[in-house]
Design an enzyme around this catalytic site. Structure first.
Site, short mmCIF file in Angstrom:
data_model
loop_
_atom_site.label_atom_id
_atom_site.label_comp_id
_atom_site.label_asym_id
_atom_site.label_seq_id
_atom_site.Cartn_x
_atom_site.Cartn_y
_atom_site.Cartn_z
N SER A 147 0.45 63.33 63.42
CA SER A 147 -0.99 63.05 63.42
C SER A 147 -1.68 64.22 64.10
CB SER A 147 -1.25 61.77 64.23
OG SER A 147 -2.64 61.65 64.53
N TYR A 160 0.74 56.68 71.63
CA TYR A 160 0.79 57.13 70.24
C TYR A 160 0.70 58.66 70.18
CZ TYR A 160 -0.81 57.53 65.32
OH TYR A 160 -0.95 57.86 63.98
P1 NAI Z 1 0.13 51.48 57.23
O1 NAI Z 1 0.13 50.43 58.28
O2 NAI Z 1 -0.71 51.25 56.02
O3 NAI Z 1 1.62 51.80 56.79
C1 NAI Z 1 2.66 51.90 57.72
C2 NAI Z 1 3.85 51.09 57.24
O4 NAI Z 1 4.91 51.22 58.20
C3 NAI Z 1 3.55 49.59 57.10
O5 NAI Z 1 3.86 49.13 55.80
C4 NAI Z 1 4.44 48.93 58.15
O6 NAI Z 1 4.93 47.66 57.77
C5 NAI Z 1 5.55 49.96 58.31
N1 NAI Z 1 6.25 49.83 59.59
C6 NAI Z 1 5.71 49.58 60.81
N2 NAI Z 1 6.69 49.48 61.72
C7 NAI Z 1 7.87 49.67 61.07
C8 NAI Z 1 9.24 49.67 61.47
N3 NAI Z 1 9.59 49.45 62.74
N4 NAI Z 1 10.19 49.90 60.53
C9 NAI Z 1 9.84 50.09 59.23
N5 NAI Z 1 8.57 50.09 58.79
C10 NAI Z 1 7.59 49.88 59.70
O7 NAI Z 1 -0.33 52.80 58.00
P2 NAI Z 1 -0.49 54.33 57.53
O8 NAI Z 1 -1.80 54.75 58.06
O9 NAI Z 1 -0.20 54.50 56.11
O10 NAI Z 1 0.64 55.02 58.41
C11 NAI Z 1 1.57 55.96 57.92
C12 NAI Z 1 1.78 57.05 58.94
O11 NAI Z 1 0.59 57.82 59.06
C13 NAI Z 1 2.10 56.55 60.34
O12 NAI Z 1 3.14 57.34 60.89
C14 NAI Z 1 0.80 56.77 61.09
O13 NAI Z 1 1.01 56.93 62.48
C15 NAI Z 1 0.32 58.04 60.42
N6 NAI Z 1 -1.09 58.33 60.60
C16 NAI Z 1 -2.03 57.43 60.17
C17 NAI Z 1 -3.37 57.73 60.30
C18 NAI Z 1 -4.43 56.81 59.79
O14 NAI Z 1 -5.61 57.14 59.90
N7 NAI Z 1 -4.10 55.68 59.20
C19 NAI Z 1 -3.82 59.00 60.93
C20 NAI Z 1 -2.73 59.85 61.35
C21 NAI Z 1 -1.42 59.52 61.18
#
Ligand code: NAI
Length: 307
Positions: A147, A160
């Protein structure tokens, strides 16, 4: 090392593949001919994602996995390689969780959960899959989603940001080692993604105490922010281009440039041109380091290790 340009037929392991950025990656790389496994802790969301992808002509293999569980991670990798009959050569460490709350009120449970998934889960992905990729000898690419928050501290997302900073550093280290095995490395640093991360707390085991804000009004305000985030497919297209160009950093958000300049400027401002208390010190330290590097290189040459 040749960057991966032809994705056709490769096997990808995408964590967090049921939602947001991971689902976007499954779409984009699936359309490019990659055979995708999507791993996620939420079985219901996985089933929905498989259906969505199938409607678009992408056949994804679902794996229910909590990335913090090392033994389960190894079983999941076995299962995926057995299903496709080929080794995983594209790894996407995408799953992540965020928790907002003032740093001074974050509990041990909060740190364990946020560091456990965002850093521990990435370590488990790298330790489980990278040795398999090296042994398979077919090159490939490893991506971790960090991030822009990993480049600076944050009062409201301290654990985080710390986890993401560590992921950036890890990928810098792997980028020094993996090209010798024909494997590229990218760290994707998004600013905001249209995703479900505002509901990340729902994937968390019950905590004794927590400083993470989960009241409806706060979660709704987060949802509103992420509703305006980058389209996950668009983000995955940026990532695909970075992989094709073998770029370590993918930060496709023009609006963060000024902040990053300020952060790195502040860090560089802490480095003096000279140390007036010890004018010879820098020279001596550099010479000692050069001698150490020389002997390490000689030892590696003698043992055939890659440096
Ligand atoms: P999201 O919540 O839509 O997708 C993340 C997925 O990871 C979910 O389906 C969730 O069930 C899964 N997950 C959570 N804990 C888990 C575990 N212990 N084992 C397996 N799966 C698990 O969120 P998003 O935004 O698509 O996140 C993807 C990546 O992007 C993350 O690493 C997040 O930190 C990063 N990110 C997101 C930003 C945002 O604005 N949404 C900004 C910067 C980075």
């Amino acid at each position: 090392m040749d960057a991966v340009k032809d994705f056709e037929g490769r096997v990808a392991f995408i964590t967090g593949g049921a939602s947001g950025a991971g689902l976007g990656q499954a779409r984009v790389f699936g359309r490019a001919g990659v055979r995708v496994a999507i791993a996620d802790v939420r079985a219901d969301a996985l089933a929905g994602a498989v259906d969505d992808l199938a409607r678009e002509g992408v056949e994804a293999f679902p794996v229910v996995l909590d990335i913090t569980d090392r033994a389960a991670y190894a079983r999941a990798a076995d299962e995926v390689e057995a299903h496709f009959g080929d080794p995983i050569t594209l790894l996407f460490n995408t799953a992540g969780v965020n928790g907002f709350g003032s740093i001074e009120t974050m509990t041990y449970d909060d740190f364990d959960w946020i560091l456990g998934v965002n850093l521990g889960g990435v370590v488990n992905g790298l330790r489980t899959i990278v040795p398999r990729m090296i042994a398979a000898g077919r090159g490939g690419h490893v991506t971790s989603v960090a991030s822009v928050g990993g480049f600076e501290g944050s009062r409201m997302t301290g654990p985080y940001s710390a986890a993401k900073a560590a992921v950036i550093s890890l990928m810098e280290s792997f980028a020094l080692a993996l090209p010798a095995h024909g494997i590229g490395v990218t760290v994707l640093c998004p600013a905001s993604i249209r995703s479900n991360i505002s509901e990340a707390h729902l994937t968390r085991a019950a905590a004794d105490a927590s400083g993470v804000l989960t009241d409806d009004a706060f979660v709704e305000s987060l949802r509103e922010v992420y509703a305006h985030g980058m389209d996950p497919e668009h983000l995955a297209l940026h990532l695909k281009r970075a992989i094709e160009r073998d770029e370590l950093y993918a930060i496709p958000y023009p609006e963060v440039r000024d902040d990053l300049e300020r952060t790195f400027g502040r860090i560089l401002d802490a480095v003096p041109d000279t140390d007036e208390l010890d004018l010879e010190g820098a020279e001596q330290r550099l010479r000692a380091l050069a001698r150490f590097r020389e002997s390490a290189r000689a030892r590696a040459d003698a043992t055939g290790a890659v440096t």
